[in-house]
Design a protein around this motif. Structure first.
Motif, PDB file in Angstrom:
ATOM      1  N   SER A   1      -3.766   7.061  11.641  1.00  0.00           N
ATOM      2  CA  SER A   1      -3.492   8.461  11.970  1.00  0.00           C
ATOM      3  C   SER A   1      -3.560   8.765  13.462  1.00  0.00           C
ATOM      4  CB  SER A   1      -4.459   9.374  11.211  1.00  0.00           C
ATOM      5  OG  SER A   1      -5.787   9.092  11.591  1.00  0.00           O
TER       6      SER A   1
ATOM      7  N   ALA B   1      -1.468   6.354   2.206  1.00  0.00           N
ATOM      8  CA  ALA B   1      -2.721   5.695   2.581  1.00  0.00           C
ATOM      9  C   ALA B   1      -2.596   5.048   3.958  1.00  0.00           C
ATOM     10  CB  ALA B   1      -3.101   4.647   1.540  1.00  0.00           C
ATOM     11  N   LEU B   2      -1.448   4.457   4.241  1.00  0.00           N
ATOM     12  CA  LEU B   2      -1.217   3.859   5.559  1.00  0.00           C
ATOM     13  C   LEU B   2      -1.193   4.927   6.639  1.00  0.00           C
ATOM     14  CD1 LEU B   2       1.486   1.304   4.448  1.00  0.00           C
ATOM     15  CD2 LEU B   2      -0.801   0.729   5.330  1.00  0.00           C
TER      16      LEU B   2
ATOM     17  N   ASN C   1      -2.811   7.699   6.590  1.00  0.00           N
ATOM     18  CA  ASN C   1      -4.212   8.074   6.814  1.00  0.00           C
ATOM     19  C   ASN C   1      -4.917   7.018   7.660  1.00  0.00           C
ATOM     20  OD1 ASN C   1      -3.863  10.350   5.237  1.00  0.00           O
ATOM     21  ND2 ASN C   1      -4.885   9.504   3.452  1.00  0.00           N
ATOM     22  N   ARG C   2      -4.646   5.759   7.371  1.00  0.00           N
ATOM     23  CA  ARG C   2      -5.317   4.658   8.073  1.00  0.00           C
ATOM     24  C   ARG C   2      -4.931   4.590   9.546  1.00  0.00           C
ATOM     25  NH1 ARG C   2      -4.710  -1.709   6.581  1.00  0.00           N
ATOM     26  NH2 ARG C   2      -6.074  -2.476   8.222  1.00  0.00           N
TER      27      ARG C   2
ATOM     28  N   SER D   1       0.857  -1.187   0.000  1.00  0.00           N
ATOM     29  CA  SER D   1       0.000   0.000   0.000  1.00  0.00           C
ATOM     30  C   SER D   1       0.890   1.234   0.000  1.00  0.00           C
ATOM     31  CB  SER D   1      -0.880  -0.005   1.250  1.00  0.00           C
ATOM     32  OG  SER D   1      -1.694   1.143   1.281  1.00  0.00           O
TER      33      SER D   1
END
Length: 117
Positions: A54, A48-49, A51-52, A44
Motif C-alpha cells: 500500500s 490482498a496484494l 493491502n500488502r 493471491s
C-alpha cells in the motif's frame, strides 16, 4: 445494475474464458485481464496484494513487474491446487472482487474470505 468484464485464465496464463457485458469500455476489459494475470502469477487476491503493497514506494517498485494492484482478481484454488484465476473489471466500490468471489462460490463451493479494506 452493473456491467463488468471477466477473464478466467488457465494455470499457464492462457485465456480459458472472457466475457464483456454491454457498456464496457476498453480500459475495463484490460483491467479485468490485468487483475486475472496478477492473481495468477502471485497466487493471491489483488485486493490482498494491494493491502500488502500500500505504500507508494512499494507500488512504484513493482510497476515494471506488471502487477495490477487493484481489487478484483482472485486465484482459483481447488484442493490446494491452483487451477487458474479470475479477474473482474468495470464496476465500482469493490463490486469487482465480490462478483469474482460470488462466481467462484457458486461454481466451486465455499471460498476463502476476502481481504479486509
Amino acid at each position: 445494475n452493473v456491467s463488468v468484464s471477466i477473464f478466467i485464465l488457465t494455470p499457464s496464463g492462457s485465456i480459458a474464458h472472457a466475457h464483456r457485458m454491454d457498456g464496457q469500455m476498453p480500459i475495463n476489459i484490460d483491467t479485468a485481464l490485468y487483475k486475472a494475470e496478477t492473481a495468477l502469477y502471485l497466487r493471491s487476491s489483488t485486493h490482498a496484494l494491494s493491502n500488502r503493497f500500500s505504500e507508494p514506494l512499494a507500488r512504484v517498485t513493482r510497476v515494471k513487474l506488471d502487477w495490477y494492484l487493484v481489487s478484483g482478481g482472485l486465484p482459483i484454488i481447488v484442493d490446494d491446487q491452483l487451477i487458474g484465476s479470475i479477474g473482474v473489471g468495470g464496476a465500482r466500490g469493490g463490486f469487482d472482487e465480490r462478483c469474482a468471489h460470488h462466481a467462484l462460490t457458486e461454481v466451486l463451493g465455499p471460498q476463502p474470505s476476502l481481504a479486509e479494506d
